[in-house]
Design a protein around this motif. Structure first.
Motif, PDB file in Angstrom:
ATOM      1  N   TYR A 125     -32.084 -33.592  30.063  1.00 50.97           N
ATOM      2  CA  TYR A 125     -33.369 -34.187  30.425  1.00 50.97           C
ATOM      3  C   TYR A 125     -34.389 -33.096  30.733  1.00 50.97           C
ATOM      4  O   TYR A 125     -34.034 -31.973  31.113  1.00 50.97           O
ATOM      5  CB  TYR A 125     -33.209 -35.092  31.645  1.00 50.97           C
ATOM      6  CG  TYR A 125     -32.409 -36.352  31.390  1.00 50.97           C
ATOM      7  CD1 TYR A 125     -33.034 -37.527  30.995  1.00 50.97           C
ATOM      8  CD2 TYR A 125     -31.022 -36.363  31.547  1.00 50.97           C
ATOM      9  CE1 TYR A 125     -32.295 -38.691  30.765  1.00 50.97           C
ATOM     10  CE2 TYR A 125     -30.285 -37.511  31.315  1.00 50.97           C
ATOM     11  CZ  TYR A 125     -30.931 -38.673  30.925  1.00 50.97           C
ATOM     12  OH  TYR A 125     -30.206 -39.812  30.702  1.00 50.97           O
ATOM     13  N   ASP A 126     -35.661 -33.457  30.590  1.00 50.52           N
ATOM     14  CA  ASP A 126     -36.708 -32.560  31.046  1.00 50.52           C
ATOM     15  C   ASP A 126     -36.918 -32.746  32.543  1.00 50.52           C
ATOM     16  O   ASP A 126     -36.372 -33.670  33.169  1.00 50.52           O
ATOM     17  CB  ASP A 126     -38.008 -32.793  30.268  1.00 50.52           C
ATOM     18  CG  ASP A 126     -38.468 -34.241  30.312  1.00 50.52           C
ATOM     19  OD1 ASP A 126     -38.242 -34.897  31.359  1.00 50.52           O
ATOM     20  OD2 ASP A 126     -39.028 -34.732  29.326  1.00 50.52           O
ATOM     21  N   ASN A 329     -32.443 -29.684  30.416  1.00 52.40           N
ATOM     22  CA  ASN A 329     -32.630 -28.837  29.259  1.00 52.40           C
ATOM     23  C   ASN A 329     -33.233 -27.516  29.748  1.00 52.40           C
ATOM     24  O   ASN A 329     -34.369 -27.475  30.217  1.00 52.40           O
ATOM     25  CB  ASN A 329     -33.555 -29.511  28.245  1.00 52.40           C
ATOM     26  CG  ASN A 329     -33.659 -28.741  26.940  1.00 52.40           C
ATOM     27  OD1 ASN A 329     -33.953 -27.552  26.932  1.00 52.40           O
ATOM     28  ND2 ASN A 329     -33.421 -29.431  25.833  1.00 52.40           N
ATOM     29  N   GLU A 332     -36.594 -26.231  28.088  1.00 52.62           N
ATOM     30  CA  GLU A 332     -37.754 -27.001  28.537  1.00 52.62           C
ATOM     31  C   GLU A 332     -38.053 -26.727  30.002  1.00 52.62           C
ATOM     32  O   GLU A 332     -39.227 -26.688  30.405  1.00 52.62           O
ATOM     33  CB  GLU A 332     -37.507 -28.493  28.307  1.00 52.62           C
ATOM     34  CG  GLU A 332     -37.448 -28.893  26.840  1.00 52.62           C
ATOM     35  CD  GLU A 332     -37.261 -30.392  26.661  1.00 52.62           C
ATOM     36  OE1 GLU A 332     -37.170 -31.089  27.705  1.00 52.62           O
ATOM     37  OE2 GLU A 332     -37.197 -30.856  25.511  1.00 52.62           O
ATOM     38  N   TYR A 336     -41.531 -25.288  31.127  1.00 51.12           N
ATOM     39  CA  TYR A 336     -42.324 -26.083  32.074  1.00 51.12           C
ATOM     40  C   TYR A 336     -42.751 -25.209  33.258  1.00 51.12           C
ATOM     41  O   TYR A 336     -43.864 -25.306  33.741  1.00 51.12           O
ATOM     42  CB  TYR A 336     -41.495 -27.274  32.561  1.00 51.12           C
ATOM     43  CG  TYR A 336     -42.281 -28.282  33.369  1.00 51.12           C
ATOM     44  CD1 TYR A 336     -42.849 -29.393  32.747  1.00 51.12           C
ATOM     45  CD2 TYR A 336     -42.426 -28.139  34.743  1.00 51.12           C
ATOM     46  CE1 TYR A 336     -43.555 -30.322  33.471  1.00 51.12           C
ATOM     47  CE2 TYR A 336     -43.142 -29.069  35.475  1.00 51.12           C
ATOM     48  CZ  TYR A 336     -43.713 -30.150  34.843  1.00 51.12           C
ATOM     49  OH  TYR A 336     -44.411 -31.061  35.576  1.00 51.12           O
TER      50      TYR A 336
END
Length: 342
Positions: A125-126, A329, A332, A336
Motif C-alpha cells: 500500500y501507499d 510499498n 512509493e 512520498y
C-alpha cells in the motif's frame, strides 16, 4: 547306542542339507558348541529338541520368505513384507479456528480475524491508504498507538552498522512523558523551570540504586556522567541510560526537556535488524499521522550507517497496537517523503 543315535538325529536337523553327509559329531558338541550362537538362535535350538519335524518345516518357510523378499514380491494387501495393511486413525473434520489454513490465525481473537479482512496481506500500500486502513482497523477498547516497523539491511553486531538516533515528531506523540533530570548547581532550578517532573543530583542517584524508576526519560548534564556510570546495570536493560546519541546527555537541559515534552522519540535497530517506532495515536487526524510518519522515514534515511551495504530498506509495515500489519510499498514511501519534503 540309543542316546548317540538321538543326538546324531537332532544334529542333522539343525545342520544344512549339504553337511548331512559329514561325519557325526560327538554328543558333547551339541551342549558345548565351539562357537556361541546369537540370541536369535536359541528359540530354534529349543524347538529342535522339542519338535524336530516342526523345526525343519520352519527352516524351509524362512528360506521361502527370504527368497520372496529378494524378489520384491508383495502380498494381497499390496504392502511389502506381508505385514498387512497400515492402520490409519480416523480423523474428525476441523471446525472453527482449527480449520484456518495459517497456524498463527488459530490463536487470534475473533475481533482480529474480522478486522484483518479489511486489508490484503500480500498487497503493498501507499502511505495515505495505509494510514486510512490502520485507523479503520483500530477497534480496541482504548486509544491505540500508531507504530512503524522497518526491517533494515543492517547487522548491529558491527559498529559501523548500528542505527540509533532521535526524531522530533511535528504533531507530538499523544502521550505524557515523565522526565527526570540529573544535574547539580544552578541547573537544578533551570530544569524545574523547564518542566522537569523529577530533578536531583547524588540524592536521585541513590534513589535509583534503591529501585526508584517512576520516570519515562532520564536526562543528565555532562558533568554528572561519571557518577551516572555506576547505574549502567540498572538503567541499561530498561533503555533509560543517558546517551548523547539519544539526546539525553546535553549541556542545554532546558532545550532537551522541551524537545522530549513536545514529541521527541528515540529509536534504534534491534538484534534482528528491525526498527520499531511509535509515531502517534490512531485518533490523530490522518494528516498529522502522515506528517509524523514521514518525519520518521526521513530521520531513518538521514541517519543511514556508514557500513550499510546494498539495499538499505528491506520491508516497511504500519500497524496499531492491537491490529494487523499493513505492508508498504517502499519506493512509493520514499518518493512520498521526498515530495513532502520539497
Amino acid at each position: 547306542m540309543t542316546t548317540a543315535a538321538t543326538a546324531t538325529a537332532s544334529t542333522s536337523l539343525l545342520a544344512p542339507a549339504a553337511s548331512r553327509t559329514a561325519p557325526a559329531a560327538s554328543p558333547n558338541a551339541l551342549f558345548f558348541p565351539s562357537s556361541v550362537p546369537s540370541l536369535r538362535a536359541y528359540p530354534r535350538l529349543l524347538l529342535a529338541f522339542r519338535c524336530p519335524a516342526a523345526a525343519a518345516q520352519g527352516a524351509v518357510l524362512e528360506e521361502e520368505e527370504a527368497e520372496a523378499d529378494q524378489r520384491g514380491q508383495y502380498d494381497d494387501d499390496g504392502y511389502e513384507g506381508g505385514r498387512g495393511s497400515a492402520f490409519t486413525a480416523p480423523t474428525r473434520p476441523r471446525t472453527g479456528k482449527a480449520a484456518l489454513p495459517l497456524k498463527r490465525d488459530r490463536t487470534r481473537s475473533k475481533r482480529f480475524l474480522e478486522i484483518q479482512k479489511l486489508r490484503e496481506s500480500k498487497k503493498d500500500y501507499d502511505v495515505p491508504t495505509a494510514i486510512s486502513l490502520m485507523k479503520q482497523m483500530s477497534s480496541a477498547k482504548f486509544v491505540e498507538s500508531a507504530e512503524a516497523h522497518f526491517r533494515m539491511n543492517l547487522d548491529p553486531k558491527y559498529n559501523d552498522q548500528q542505527l540509533r538516533a532521535t526524531v522530533n515528531l511535528p504533531k507530538g506523540t499523544g502521550q505524557s512523558v515523565k522526565i527526570a533530570v540529573l544535574t547539580q548547581g544552578e541547573k537544578i532550578d533551570e530544569a524545574r523551570a523547564a518542566g522537569a517532573d523529577i530533578v536531583g543530583g547524588e540524592d536521585l542517584i541513590e534513589q535509583i540504586k534503591g529501585g526508584f524508576m517512576e520516570f519515562d526519560k532520564l536526562i543528565a548534564s555532562p558533568d554528572m556522567m561519571p557518577k551516572v556510570a555506576g547505574l549502567g546495570k540498572i538503567l541499561g536493560p530498561r533503555g533509560l541510560m543517558p546517551n548523547p546519541k539519544a539526546g539525553t546527555v546535553s549541556p542545554n537541559i532546558t532545550q532537551a526537556i522541551e524537545e522530549f515534552k513536545k514529541g521527541k522519540v528515540e529509536y534504534r535497530v534491534d538484534k534482528s535488524g528491525i526498527v520499531h517506532i511509535p509515531f502517534g495515536k490512531v485518533d490523530f487526524p490522518e494528516e498529522d499521522l502522515i506528517a509524523n510518519f514521514m518525519a520518521v522515514v526521513r530521520s531513518v534515511e538521514r541517519n543511514k550507517p556508514s557500513g550499510a551495504k546494498g539495499i538499505y530498506w528491506k520491508t516497511a509495515y504500519l500497524c496499531s497496537s492491537m491490529g494487523p500489519s499493513i505492508k508498504l510499498n517502499i519506493k512509493e514511501m520514499l518518493d512520498y517523503g521526498l515530495d513532502s519534503s520539497d
